[in-house]
Design a protein around this motif. Structure first.
Motif, PDB file in Angstrom:
ATOM      1  N   GLY A 160       0.039  -1.342   0.096  1.00 50.38           N
ATOM      2  CA  GLY A 160       0.070  -0.362  -0.031  1.00 50.38           C
ATOM      3  C   GLY A 160       1.302   1.682   0.050  1.00 50.38           C
ATOM      4  N   TYR A 161       2.103   1.313   1.106  1.00 49.87           N
ATOM      5  CA  TYR A 161       2.699   2.251   0.510  1.00 49.87           C
ATOM      6  C   TYR A 161       3.730   2.727  -0.698  1.00 49.87           C
ATOM      7  CZ  TYR A 161       6.601   4.920   2.168  1.00 49.87           C
ATOM      8  OH  TYR A 161       7.192   6.362   3.093  1.00 49.87           O
ATOM      9  N   SER A 162       3.600   1.226  -1.252  1.00 54.44           N
ATOM     10  CA  SER A 162       4.714   1.347  -2.373  1.00 54.44           C
ATOM     11  C   SER A 162       3.817   2.104  -3.240  1.00 54.44           C
ATOM     12  CB  SER A 162       5.341  -0.099  -2.555  1.00 54.44           C
ATOM     13  OG  SER A 162       6.253  -0.159  -1.887  1.00 54.44           O
ATOM     14  N   ALA A 163       2.640   2.014  -3.198  1.00 59.19           N
ATOM     15  CA  ALA A 163       1.157   2.662  -4.311  1.00 59.19           C
ATOM     16  C   ALA A 163       1.447   4.177  -4.181  1.00 59.19           C
ATOM     17  CB  ALA A 163       0.459   1.691  -4.561  1.00 59.19           C
ATOM     18  N   THR A 164       1.244   4.222  -2.979  1.00 62.94           N
ATOM     19  CA  THR A 164       0.770   5.614  -3.118  1.00 62.94           C
ATOM     20  C   THR A 164       2.251   6.622  -3.382  1.00 62.94           C
ATOM     21  OG1 THR A 164       1.556   5.346  -0.612  1.00 62.94           O
ATOM     22  CG2 THR A 164      -0.208   5.246  -0.692  1.00 62.94           C
ATOM     23  N   LYS A 165       3.451   5.925  -3.161  1.00 60.09           N
ATOM     24  CA  LYS A 165       4.305   6.887  -3.025  1.00 60.09           C
ATOM     25  C   LYS A 165       4.654   6.785  -4.503  1.00 60.09           C
ATOM     26  CE  LYS A 165       5.515   8.933   0.332  1.00 60.09           C
ATOM     27  NZ  LYS A 165       6.182   9.860   1.137  1.00 60.09           N
ATOM     28  N   SER A 166       4.560   5.216  -5.049  1.00 58.06           N
ATOM     29  CA  SER A 166       4.726   6.060  -7.066  1.00 58.06           C
ATOM     30  C   SER A 166       3.670   6.830  -7.901  1.00 58.06           C
ATOM     31  CB  SER A 166       3.692   4.101  -7.109  1.00 58.06           C
ATOM     32  OG  SER A 166       5.020   3.667  -7.402  1.00 58.06           O
ATOM     33  N   ALA A 167       2.610   6.870  -6.622  1.00 59.21           N
ATOM     34  CA  ALA A 167       1.433   8.023  -7.056  1.00 59.21           C
ATOM     35  C   ALA A 167       2.402   9.628  -7.179  1.00 59.21           C
ATOM     36  CB  ALA A 167      -0.135   7.882  -6.648  1.00 59.21           C
ATOM     37  N   VAL A 168       2.852   9.597  -6.307  1.00 58.31           N
ATOM     38  CA  VAL A 168       3.587  10.807  -5.757  1.00 58.31           C
ATOM     39  C   VAL A 168       4.206  11.623  -6.908  1.00 58.31           C
ATOM     40  CG1 VAL A 168       4.686  11.931  -4.356  1.00 58.31           C
ATOM     41  CG2 VAL A 168       3.765  11.010  -3.459  1.00 58.31           C
ATOM     42  N   ASP A 169       5.481   9.781  -7.935  1.00 57.85           N
ATOM     43  CA  ASP A 169       6.399  10.452  -8.404  1.00 57.85           C
ATOM     44  C   ASP A 169       5.321  10.805  -9.735  1.00 57.85           C
ATOM     45  OD1 ASP A 169       8.698   9.137  -9.916  1.00 57.85           O
ATOM     46  OD2 ASP A 169       7.413   8.964 -11.274  1.00 57.85           O
TER      47      ASP A 169
END
Length: 267
Positions: A160-169
Motif C-alpha cells: 500500500g505504501y509503495s503504491a501511494t509513493k509511486s503515485a507521488v512520482d
C-alpha cells in the motif's frame, strides 16, 4: 553568491515537526530561507520552529492537516502573510502502515492514500495557485514532493505504501508538465529517500520483525544496508541537502524528475 543561497525565499514544509521534515526545514533555513512549519502536531511543530528560529532564521508554525483542502488554503495564506510570500513548498507529510497483502486492512490503505496521495496533490494544487503569476505570491518557485525508494523497488509488507509513493512520482511529472505549459514558472520535482533511522524508518524495521519477515529489526536493517551500494542507511541531512538543491538556482533547469537519495538501493 552561491547558487545554493536561498536568502529572501519563503518556504512551507509539511510534516515539519519532526524527522525528515524538521531536517529539511532546518536545512532550508540554514541556506537562508524563511520557513513555515506545517503539521498536525502543534506542540512539536512550534518547538521545531522555535529551535530553528534561534539560529536567526525567520520561522513560523501553522496547523495543517494535509488531507483538508481548507487547511491547505489557510496554511498557504498564512505563509504568504507572515513570511511575505511563498517560493518553496516541500510536501513531506506522509504515513506508512505495514501489512502483508493477505492481511491488508482497507481502512489502512485508505488512510495512506488520503495522507500520501491526496495530501501531496492538494499541496501541489495550492502551491501552484499561489506561486503562478496571478497568485498571491506570484513569483514562481519550486515544489518538492517526497516520494520514497519504495516507489522504485519491491520490498515485502509495504504494498500500500509503495503504491501511494509511486503515485507521488506520477503526479510530480504531470504537475511539472502543466506548470511548464501554462507558464506558471514553478518547477516540480520529487525525491526518493532511502531508509533513514527516523521514528518511521525504525518503526518499519520493527514491523518487518513482527510480521516474521526478519528475525529482528536489526536483521532487517542489516539487509537493507546490504542492498545499498554505499553501505549505510540514509541520514536526515542527505535528504535535506537534496531538497535544498532542488529548491535552489542550482536546479534552475530541473523539473519533473524523481531524484533517488538512497545510496544506490533503487538502481
Amino acid at each position: 553568491m552561491s547558487v545554493f543561497d536561498l536568502s529572501g525565499r519563503k518556504a512551507l514544509v509539511t510534516g515539519g515537526a519532526q524527522g525528515l521534515g524538521a531536517g529539511m526545514a532546518e536545512a532550508l533555513a540554514r541556506a537562508g530561507a524563511a520557513v513555515m512549519i506545517g503539521d498536525v502536531q502543534e506542540g512539536a511543530g512550534k518547538e521545531t520552529a522555535d529551535a530553528i528560529g534561534k539560529s536567526g532564521a525567520t520561522t513560523g508554525f501553522v496547523k495543517l492537516d494535509v488531507t483538508s483542502d481548507s487547511d491547505w488554503e489557510a496554511a498557504v495564506a498564512a505563509t504568504v502573510q507572515e513570511l511575505g510570500g511563498l517560493d518553496i513548498l516541500v510536501n513531506n507529510a506522509g504515513i506508512e502502515i505495514s501489512a502483508l497483502i493477505v492481511d491488508i486492512d482497507p481502512d489502512d490503505v485508505r488512510r495512506m492514500c488520503e495522507v500520501n496521495i491526496l495530501g501531496s496533490l492538494l499541496g501541489v494544487k495550492h502551491g501552484l495557485r499561489t506561486m503562478r503569476p496571478e497568485g498571491a505570491a506570484g513569483k514562481g518557485g519550486s515544489i518538492i514532493n517526497v516520494s520514497s525508494v519504495a516507489a522504485t523497488i519491491a520490498f515485502p509488507a509495504i504494498a500500500g505504501y509503495s503504491a501511494t509513493k509511486s503515485a507521488v512520482d506520477r503526479m510530480t511529472k504531470v504537475a511539472a508538465q502543466e506548470s511548464g505549459k501554462l507558464g506558471y514558472g514553478v518547477r516540480v520535482n520529487c525525491i526518493y529517500p532511502g531508509l533513514v533511522a527516523t521514528d518511521m524508518g525504525l518503526g518499519l524495521a520493527s514491523d518487518m520483525a513482527k510480521l516474521g519477515l526478519w528475525p529482528s529489526p536489526e536483521a532487517a536493517v542489516g539487509d537493507v544496508i546490504g542492498l545499498t551500494p554505499l553501505g549505510r542507511l540514509g541520514e536526515v541531512a542527505d535528504m535535506a541537502d537534496a531538497v535544498v538543491f532542488l529548491a535552489s538556482d542550482a536546479a534552475r533547469f530541473v523539473t519533473g524528475i524523481g531524484l533517488p537519495v538512497d545510496g544506490g538501493m533503487g538502481m
